[in-house]
Design a protein around this motif. Structure first.
Motif, PDB file in Angstrom:
ATOM      1  N   ALA A 242       0.784  -1.285   0.078  1.00  0.00           N
ATOM      2  CA  ALA A 242       0.213  -0.062   0.024  1.00  0.00           C
ATOM      3  C   ALA A 242       0.989   1.354   0.035  1.00  0.00           C
ATOM      4  O   ALA A 242       0.517   2.396  -0.751  1.00  0.00           O
ATOM      5  CB  ALA A 242      -0.879  -0.008   1.115  1.00  0.00           C
ATOM      6  N   SER A 243       1.985   1.096   0.736  1.00  0.00           N
ATOM      7  CA  SER A 243       2.856   2.431   0.692  1.00  0.00           C
ATOM      8  C   SER A 243       3.659   2.699  -0.679  1.00  0.00           C
ATOM      9  O   SER A 243       3.810   3.717  -1.000  1.00  0.00           O
ATOM     10  CB  SER A 243       3.950   2.113   1.831  1.00  0.00           C
ATOM     11  N   LEU A 244       3.625   1.548  -1.432  1.00  0.00           N
ATOM     12  CA  LEU A 244       3.966   1.718  -2.961  1.00  0.00           C
ATOM     13  C   LEU A 244       3.054   2.006  -3.724  1.00  0.00           C
ATOM     14  O   LEU A 244       3.171   2.172  -5.019  1.00  0.00           O
ATOM     15  CB  LEU A 244       4.716   0.423  -3.421  1.00  0.00           C
ATOM     16  N   GLY A 245       1.904   2.239  -3.415  1.00  0.00           N
ATOM     17  CA  GLY A 245       0.880   2.529  -4.211  1.00  0.00           C
ATOM     18  C   GLY A 245      -0.151   1.537  -5.156  1.00  0.00           C
ATOM     19  O   GLY A 245      -0.757   1.741  -5.956  1.00  0.00           O
ATOM     20  N   LEU A 246       0.096   0.213  -4.353  1.00  0.00           N
ATOM     21  CA  LEU A 246      -0.159  -1.073  -4.837  1.00  0.00           C
ATOM     22  C   LEU A 246      -1.539  -1.589  -4.285  1.00  0.00           C
ATOM     23  O   LEU A 246      -1.753  -1.270  -3.125  1.00  0.00           O
ATOM     24  CB  LEU A 246       0.682  -1.972  -4.862  1.00  0.00           C
ATOM     25  N   SER A 247      -2.801  -1.477  -4.858  1.00  0.00           N
ATOM     26  CA  SER A 247      -3.761  -2.122  -4.384  1.00  0.00           C
ATOM     27  C   SER A 247      -3.632  -3.789  -4.269  1.00  0.00           C
ATOM     28  O   SER A 247      -3.720  -4.571  -5.183  1.00  0.00           O
ATOM     29  CB  SER A 247      -4.969  -1.874  -5.199  1.00  0.00           C
ATOM     30  N   ALA A 248      -3.415  -4.284  -3.128  1.00  0.00           N
ATOM     31  CA  ALA A 248      -3.236  -5.692  -2.945  1.00  0.00           C
ATOM     32  C   ALA A 248      -4.496  -6.578  -3.385  1.00  0.00           C
ATOM     33  O   ALA A 248      -4.356  -7.440  -4.004  1.00  0.00           O
ATOM     34  CB  ALA A 248      -2.936  -6.186  -1.450  1.00  0.00           C
ATOM     35  N   PRO A 249      -5.850  -6.075  -2.727  1.00  0.00           N
ATOM     36  CA  PRO A 249      -6.931  -6.675  -3.321  1.00  0.00           C
ATOM     37  C   PRO A 249      -7.181  -7.030  -4.755  1.00  0.00           C
ATOM     38  O   PRO A 249      -7.603  -7.989  -5.259  1.00  0.00           O
ATOM     39  CB  PRO A 249      -7.961  -6.048  -2.755  1.00  0.00           C
ATOM     40  N   ARG A 250      -6.730  -5.854  -5.494  1.00  0.00           N
ATOM     41  CA  ARG A 250      -6.958  -5.883  -6.936  1.00  0.00           C
ATOM     42  C   ARG A 250      -5.932  -6.759  -7.616  1.00  0.00           C
ATOM     43  O   ARG A 250      -6.427  -7.503  -8.544  1.00  0.00           O
ATOM     44  CB  ARG A 250      -6.803  -4.276  -7.468  1.00  0.00           C
ATOM     45  N   VAL A 251      -4.841  -6.770  -7.134  1.00  0.00           N
ATOM     46  CA  VAL A 251      -3.810  -7.646  -7.663  1.00  0.00           C
ATOM     47  C   VAL A 251      -4.073  -9.163  -7.455  1.00  0.00           C
ATOM     48  O   VAL A 251      -4.086  -9.972  -8.368  1.00  0.00           O
ATOM     49  CB  VAL A 251      -2.536  -7.426  -7.039  1.00  0.00           C
ATOM     50  N   ARG A 252      -4.344  -9.462  -6.363  1.00  0.00           N
ATOM     51  CA  ARG A 252      -4.971 -10.865  -5.757  1.00  0.00           C
ATOM     52  C   ARG A 252      -5.977 -11.270  -6.784  1.00  0.00           C
ATOM     53  O   ARG A 252      -6.230 -12.445  -7.174  1.00  0.00           O
ATOM     54  CB  ARG A 252      -5.258 -11.018  -4.217  1.00  0.00           C
ATOM     55  N   MET A 253      -7.112 -10.380  -6.989  1.00  0.00           N
ATOM     56  CA  MET A 253      -8.044 -10.832  -7.835  1.00  0.00           C
ATOM     57  C   MET A 253      -7.841 -11.056  -9.221  1.00  0.00           C
ATOM     58  O   MET A 253      -8.464 -11.809 -10.024  1.00  0.00           O
ATOM     59  CB  MET A 253      -9.192  -9.735  -7.766  1.00  0.00           C
ATOM     60  N   VAL A 254      -6.801 -10.219  -9.929  1.00  0.00           N
ATOM     61  CA  VAL A 254      -6.668 -10.474 -11.161  1.00  0.00           C
ATOM     62  C   VAL A 254      -5.725 -11.751 -11.390  1.00  0.00           C
ATOM     63  O   VAL A 254      -5.907 -12.605 -12.103  1.00  0.00           O
ATOM     64  CB  VAL A 254      -5.798  -9.144 -11.770  1.00  0.00           C
ATOM     65  N   VAL A 255      -4.688 -11.942 -10.459  1.00  0.00           N
ATOM     66  CA  VAL A 255      -4.048 -13.128 -10.510  1.00  0.00           C
ATOM     67  C   VAL A 255      -4.979 -14.431 -10.282  1.00  0.00           C
ATOM     68  O   VAL A 255      -4.725 -15.522 -10.937  1.00  0.00           O
ATOM     69  CB  VAL A 255      -2.914 -13.137  -9.471  1.00  0.00           C
ATOM     70  N   LEU A 256      -5.909 -14.275  -9.234  1.00  0.00           N
ATOM     71  CA  LEU A 256      -6.712 -15.522  -9.048  1.00  0.00           C
ATOM     72  C   LEU A 256      -7.554 -15.891 -10.325  1.00  0.00           C
ATOM     73  O   LEU A 256      -7.860 -17.056 -10.719  1.00  0.00           O
ATOM     74  CB  LEU A 256      -7.790 -15.095  -8.036  1.00  0.00           C
ATOM     75  N   VAL A 257      -8.204 -14.804 -11.185  1.00  0.00           N
ATOM     76  CA  VAL A 257      -8.921 -14.737 -12.254  1.00  0.00           C
ATOM     77  C   VAL A 257      -8.003 -15.512 -13.415  1.00  0.00           C
ATOM     78  O   VAL A 257      -8.525 -16.415 -13.995  1.00  0.00           O
ATOM     79  CB  VAL A 257      -9.482 -13.550 -12.857  1.00  0.00           C
ATOM     80  N   ALA A 258      -6.834 -15.031 -13.519  1.00  0.00           N
ATOM     81  CA  ALA A 258      -5.897 -15.511 -14.829  1.00  0.00           C
ATOM     82  C   ALA A 258      -5.438 -16.978 -14.122  1.00  0.00           C
ATOM     83  O   ALA A 258      -5.430 -17.916 -15.211  1.00  0.00           O
ATOM     84  CB  ALA A 258      -4.678 -14.604 -14.843  1.00  0.00           C
ATOM     85  N   ALA A 259      -5.114 -17.214 -13.007  1.00  0.00           N
ATOM     86  CA  ALA A 259      -4.612 -18.746 -12.598  1.00  0.00           C
ATOM     87  C   ALA A 259      -6.033 -19.550 -12.957  1.00  0.00           C
ATOM     88  O   ALA A 259      -5.732 -20.568 -13.444  1.00  0.00           O
ATOM     89  CB  ALA A 259      -4.314 -18.622 -11.235  1.00  0.00           C
TER      90      ALA A 259
END
Length: 350
Positions: A242-259
């Motif tokens: 989050a301190s780096l400006g990254l949305s962890a929930p969004r990244v997890r969801m995109v990776v889960l969908v792709a996987a």
């Protein structure tokens, strides 16, 4: 305890591990083209392949029947084994990055159970031999299983991220497995065909099936590879992400969908082939490091080589018979899973 994965500034993909995995894939692919009931000359096979390269002409010396065996049977089978292995291994690496757990598996979120129900429905309800109905139904069922797990996880109460999603996946998988068992009992005469699909294999692969799943596999691979660095960031904690400006929930969801899409595309054409998503990513981490910028591409190539080798074993160990591919991977993956489990337990205790 050190977070699962590597620091976001981990080393880039090195040439030696990549060269080794690519060489392994090339060797196993050639083995898949040369090994079979029909004895094809190695020189003729190589020349026939060269003859298909644009602006290259080579007289293979193969007869028309031998060329049909090569290009209509062996080449699609070898490419399908590579595609399925690469997708399952890459999906496993993606799930492990999301859940920060080396035991996470492509079948974690109900994809396998959903695919089993879809395939069983077609086998039970569609008369004759629905050669292409089974992959399509399995694909739809795998996506449905993941969707149900996600919806259940989101609506089951307080959303606790990965843990809730895993529990939802277990619940959905259990329910779908019960549905599949009921369908098998309703149509007991189709049990042999159902179990043949469940045990997995690529022996019936053809160009149409490859064309069916290749676009989904390509999209999944591109998305997962593009998220390697972001998974490394997640590995050091959500607060730093989050301190780096990254949305962890969004990244997890995109990776889960792709996987999940990668898993569905593989299961749709191969049936249920277990342990690839655990064995290959874990082996890659041991050999080349834990950064997902390394793990994901090497899992793609290494998974393709691993399943290609497993298919070679499946068709030669009891020749002229053939073992189900899922049985071969289980022989390797079962003991490997126990070893990984013991290693993970020692890390937790330490």
């Amino acid at each position: 305890m050190k977070p699962h994965g590597a620091h976001p500034r981990a080393a880039r993909l090195r040439a030696v591990p990549l060269a080794v995995t690519v060489a392994a894939l090339v060797v196993t692919l050639l083995g898949g083209l040369l090994v079979g009931a029909a004895d094809l000359p190695a020189g003729g096979v190589l020349k026939a392949l060269l003859d298909r390269v644009p602006f290259v002409r080579a007289d293979s010396g193969l007869s028309a029947i031998e060329e049909n065996v090569l290009f209509q049977l062996r080449v699609p089978r070898a490419l399908m084994a590579a595609l399925v292995g690469g997708m399952l291994a890459m999906a496993g690496a993606g799930y492990q990055g999301v859940f920060r757990n080396p035991l996470a598996d492509p079948y974690l979120l109900g994809a396998a159970a959903g695919a089993g129900v879809g395939a069983t429905l077609v086998i039970v309800l569609v008369p004759g031999d629905p050669a292409y109905g089974v992959p399509l139904a399995a694909f739809a069922g795998a996506l449905l299983g993941v969707f149900l797990a996600y919806v259940l996880g989101r609506t089951a109460g307080q959303w606790n991220g990965a843990a809730t999603l895993v529990l939802a996946g277990v619940a959905v998988s259990s329910f779908l497995a019960a549905v599949q068992t009921f369908l098998q009992q309703v149509k007991a005469e189709e049990l042999q065909r159902i179990f043949s699909w469940i045990l997995g294999g690529v022996g019936s692969a053809d160009w149409r099936q490859l064309a069916l799943v290749a676009p989904y596999a390509l999209v999944s691979a591109v998305v997962l590879l593009a998220h390697g660095r972001l998974l490394d960031v997640l590995g050091v904690g959500d607060d730093e992400a989050a301190s780096l400006g990254l949305s962890a929930p969004r990244v997890r969801m995109v990776v889960l969908v792709a996987a999940s899409l990668a898993t569905a595309s593989a299961v749709a054409v191969s049936g249920l082939i277990g342990f690839v998503g655990i064995v290959v990513p874990h082996a890659v981490r041991r050999l080349a490091g834990g950064s997902y910028r390394i793990v994901l591409p090497l899992s793609l190539v290494g998974g393709a080589a691993f399943l290609e080798l497993a298919d070679l074993v499946a068709r030669t160990v009891i020749s002229p018979g053939e073992l189900p591919l899922g049985v071969v991977t289980a022989f390797v993956g079962g003991p490997f899973f126990v070893a990984v489990l013991r290693a993970s337990r020692r890390q937790v205790e330490a």
